[in-house]
Structure formats: structure tokens, C-alpha cells
Write an enzyme that holds these catalytic residues in place. Structure first.
Site: not given
Length: 292
Positions: A116, A50, A94
Site C-alpha cells: 500500500d 483485489k 483494509q
């Protein structure tokens, strides 16, 4: 035919990079902050990807690494700080998190920075078809693949295997939206006979987290098969001692499917590309508010 997620993702990232350059001319540098708690190897590798791609796009990428002993209140304080920062447009916590932290801590993320797409505000917007929110990256990536390969979804029988909040449920919501118009069946661990459903499907999206779950005998000839699963299986002959496989038995299914995604190289690259896309959109909205 293989559905090349790497190639499609590269096109998306190139488009995002153009958008980033345009925003920079307006004085806004899209910023993505990823919070990694603990030292899970798979999570660390994913975060590196990422960060790499956000840097390549010209974004301001940041990885905040916290020890595995981090408390709920300490993580909350970090999220609060990022929420208030005008240079941070996207926040990603995460998963998985250490046991002492409630996963619902992600609800602390400002919905306008929830790239997200997991916050209830964004989930609700997705369900009603409001494009002002953020769609979870993996289902969004699958939708792009279907469009890129001109898969007919209107009236198609689609089976989604898996009902997680991250993939299965949002995938179902996207497929039934007006304009996509699929007829969707959701299968899961309590489904009595998955094959009775998959054998009549035009599109199968496997996201159950079980290696080799879908075999060639379960697939309607000519169906499109999207494999979201990423599973480690031991393989002493492999340099790493393991290899990654999907939820689909690739060798048998490729013989009957018209289109299929490989693992790796299918949905995975699309997930990261859509994260970049969501971060760009978050920065654009910030710039528009600032200019208003």
C-alpha cells in the site's frame, strides 16, 4: 477526451500476469494477503475486486476476515504472522478499521511487504525519489494515466485538492520529482478561494472527498482534470438507491477540460492495478534475495 482508467489498468494487469508467470518459473508465486476487519460493505466490495484481480494475474490471493470485535493485539498477531510467512509478499490492511483499533497498526507491516506504500520507510523513500520502496497505489495510478495520455507535466501548473496521507501528500511529492517537474499548489479545506488557484492550473487533481466540488467555472479551458473522489449520493431512481460520483462535476467540467477521468472507470481501476504491480515487485525482490 475521457481518460479510460479501465483500459489502461487492463494493460498493466496483463503485464503483471506476464511477470507472475516468469516468477513462477523460478519457483516463486507472488502472494497478496488482504486483512479485512469488520463488515463494512464498501470495504468488502473493494477487497473482492483485489482478490479477483490477483487471482486473474496468477497470484496467490488471500483474504483474512476478522470480526468487528477484533482487538488491537489480535490484529497485530495476524500481521506478525504474515510478516514472517515466506509465501506472503504483499500485506494490505483494509481501511477503515473499527474504532477500538489504532490505524497506526499498519506500521506493524514489514516495509518490504507494505504494498500500500503507507509505512514511513516507504513514504521517506518516495520523498527522496528512491525507487526501492513502494508508492501509494492511487497516486501511482494517476502518474501512469498522465504518462499514458502524454500529459506534459514539466513546468506545468498543477493544483492538488486534498492533503491526505493516502492521496494528496504523496501525489504532491510525485509531481515535483525530477523528471516530472510540475509546479504544485495544494488546496484544502482551509484554502480561502480554491477557484483562484484552479483557474490557472494546467492539471487539476481532485481528492477532497466532496461530491461536485470542482465545477466547470473553476477550470482553465484545456486543463487536464483527474478525479480521485468516490462519493455516494442518494438516487431513488437508481437500482441501488444511490450512485457514485466524484469530486468533479463531470457534466460541466467535461465541456472545458481537454482530458478528464470519469467516476467510476477512471482512477479506481488504476489503484487496484498498481496494487498488483507493487505485489509483483515485492515478490521479485524476495526472489532476488533468495537467489543471492
Amino acid at each position: 477526451m475521457l481518460m479510460d482508467g479501465r483500459a489502461v489498468a487492463a494493460k498493466i494487469r496483463a503485464r503483471v500476469a506476464e511477470g507472475v508467470r516468469a516468477l513462477k518459473e523460478r519457483g516463486v508465486v507472488p502472494g497478496l494477503s488482504v486483512v479485512l476487519v469488520g463488515d463494512d460493505p464498501a470495504s468488502a466490495a473493494y477487497v473482492r475486486s483485489k482478490t479477483k484481480y490477483s487471482d486473474e494475474a496468477g497470484m496467490r490471493g488471500e483474504t483474512i476476515r476478522l470480526p468487528a470485535t477484533t482487538t488491537q493485539s489480535e490484529l497485530t498477531a495476524v500481521i506478525d504472522r504474515l510478516n514472517k510467512s515466506p509465501t506472503v509478499h504483499g500485506i494490505l490492511v483494509q481501511m477503515p478499521l473499527p474504532k477500538q483499533i489504532d490505524p497506526k497498526v499498519v506500521l506493524r507491516v514489514d516495509p518490504s511487504k507494505d504494498v500500500d506504500g503507507f509505512h514511513p520507510v516507504n513514504v521517506g523513500k518516495m520523498l527522496i525519489g528512491d525507487r526501492d520502496g513502494f508508492v501509494p497505489c492511487t497516486p501511482a495510478g494517476v502518474m501512469v494515466l498522465l504518462r499514458e495520455y502524454k500529459v506534459q507535466t514539466s513546468g506545468a501548473n498543477c493544483v492538488v485538492i486534498g492533503r491526505s496521507n493516502i492521496v494528496g501528500k504523496p501525489m504532491t511529492a510525485l509531481l515535483i520529482q525530477p523528471g516530472t517537474d510540475a509546479t504544485v499548489t495544494v488546496c484544502h479545506s482551509r484554502t480561502r478561494d480554491i477557484t483562484t488557484h484552479t483557474r490557472h492550473a494546467d492539471i487539476i487533481i481532485a481528492a477532497a472527498g466532496k461530491a461536485g466540488l470542482v465545477t466547470g467555472a473553476m477550470v482553465n479551458p484545456g486543463a487536464v482534470v483527474i478525479d480521485v473522489g468516490v462519493n455516494r449520493v442518494d438516487d431513488p431512481s437508481h437500482p441501488k438507491g444511490y450512485r457514485l460520483v466524484g469530486d468533479v462535476d463531470f457534466d460541466s467540467v467535461r465541456e472545458v477540460a481537454s482530458l478528464i477521468t470519469p467516476v467510476p472507470g477512471g482512477v479506481g481501476p488504476m489503484t487496484i492495478a498498481m496494487l498488483m504491480e507493487n505485489t509483483l515487485q515485492a515478490a521479485k525482490r524476495f526472489a532476488e534475495k533468495r537467489a543471492a
